[in-house]
Design a protein around this motif. Structure first.
Motif: not given
Ligand code: MG
Ligand code: ADP
Length: 272
Positions: A43, A162-163
């Motif tokens: 991240s 991001d995910e």
């Molecule tokens: Mg992360």
């Protein structure tokens, strides 16, 4: 299109770096997956792409602009769309098409142009028939696709996820992945942070992170062959790759580009 030049980043001065000596170049139109255990720096790396975080040392250059240059940060943010884990945090209005229009409206874009952008964005994520639906009636996967439509309506050249599939059920994940692949086929540069190795098999390159460092970069078949690095990074190759490796150890000839259950089944049938 994106260059990380020897980037190191500390959240606080004395702390261990969240990113160490990151060097990475991403070309226009590439589909990159970033994998790594929790806390490995994925991240933090993603947030450097649109200047949400700035390197402690080194530089990040996006479309020719240095993220450290305050005068260019708006230009960078126009190029980079970011989608995060929780779709509910990314949706702001109650009706789908209003939500997708929200970003362009804030930019003061003319209403016919907004209409065209919203239609195009909804079509890109396969949600045209939900234009007038209430956001709260959608599934998690559909909400995430609407969040991405909202990003697309701002016409970015780079999409960072991001995910984005982390909170979705398996069918929602598949939905979203299919959408992302289609955007990539249409020319979008995609950087996808994921914890699911299965999601990385169709990308151009996988970046493996461990403790703030890039420990391996390569095509999926190259990376999945490096079992020692994956193990040290607390990652496991997709099931199909593990079975493939077992079969190879037993002396069966299975090509290295076999990464999915389907292609494994085909390769096994050819052995019979
Ligand atoms: Mg992360
Ligand atoms: P990942 O996304 O791979 O799980 P992160 O980039 O979130 O990893 O975190 C990398 C490291 O930085 C971790 O050690 C994490 O604890 C630390 N970290 C993340 N966010 C912050 C923050 N806001 N303040 C201080 N440390 C942070």
């Amino acid at each position: 299109m994106i260059q990380f030049q020897n980037v190191t980043f500390h959240y606080e001065k004395s702390s261990t770096p969240a990113l160490s000596e990151i060097n990475l170049e991403i070309a226009q139109g590439e589909f990159i997956a970033i994998v790594g255990h929790n806390g490995s720096g994925k991240s933090t790396l993603a947030k450097h792409i649109n200047g949400l975080l700035l390197p402690t040392s080194g530089s990040v250059i996006v479309c020719g602009y240095d993220t450290k240059n305050e005068n260019d940060i708006l230009k960078i943010r126009q190029q980079v769309g970011m989608a995060f884990q929780n779709p509910d945090n990314q949706l702001v209005t109650t009706i789908v098409e209003e939500d997708v229009a929200f970003g362009p409206e804030n930019l003061g874009i003319a209403s016919e142009e907004i209409r065209a952008r919203v239609d195009r964005a909804l079509s890109s994520v396969g949600m045209t028939q939900y234009a007038e639906s209430a956001v709260h009636n959608l599934s998690g996967g559909q909400k995430q696709r609407i969040a991405i439509a909202g990003i697309l309506a701002l016409r970015p050249n780079i999409l960072v996820l991001d995910e984005a599939t982390a909170m979705l059920d398996p069918s929602g994940r598949e939905d979203l992945l299919r959408t992302v692949k289609r955007l990539h086929d249409d020319g979008m540069t995609v950087i996808m942070v994921t914890q699911y190795m299965e999601e990385t098999v169709d990308c151009d390159r996988i970046v493996v992170m461990n403790r703030g460092r890039i420990v391996c970069v390569g095509t999926p078949s190259e990376v999945f062959r490096k079992q020692d690095i994956l193990e040290k990074s607390n990652l496991v190759a997709p099931e199909a790759v593990k079975v493939r490796n077992e079969l190879k150890n037993m002396g069966f000839e299975i090509p290295d580009d076999v990464l999915t259950a389907e292609s494994l089944a085909e390769a096994v049938c050819l052995l019979l």
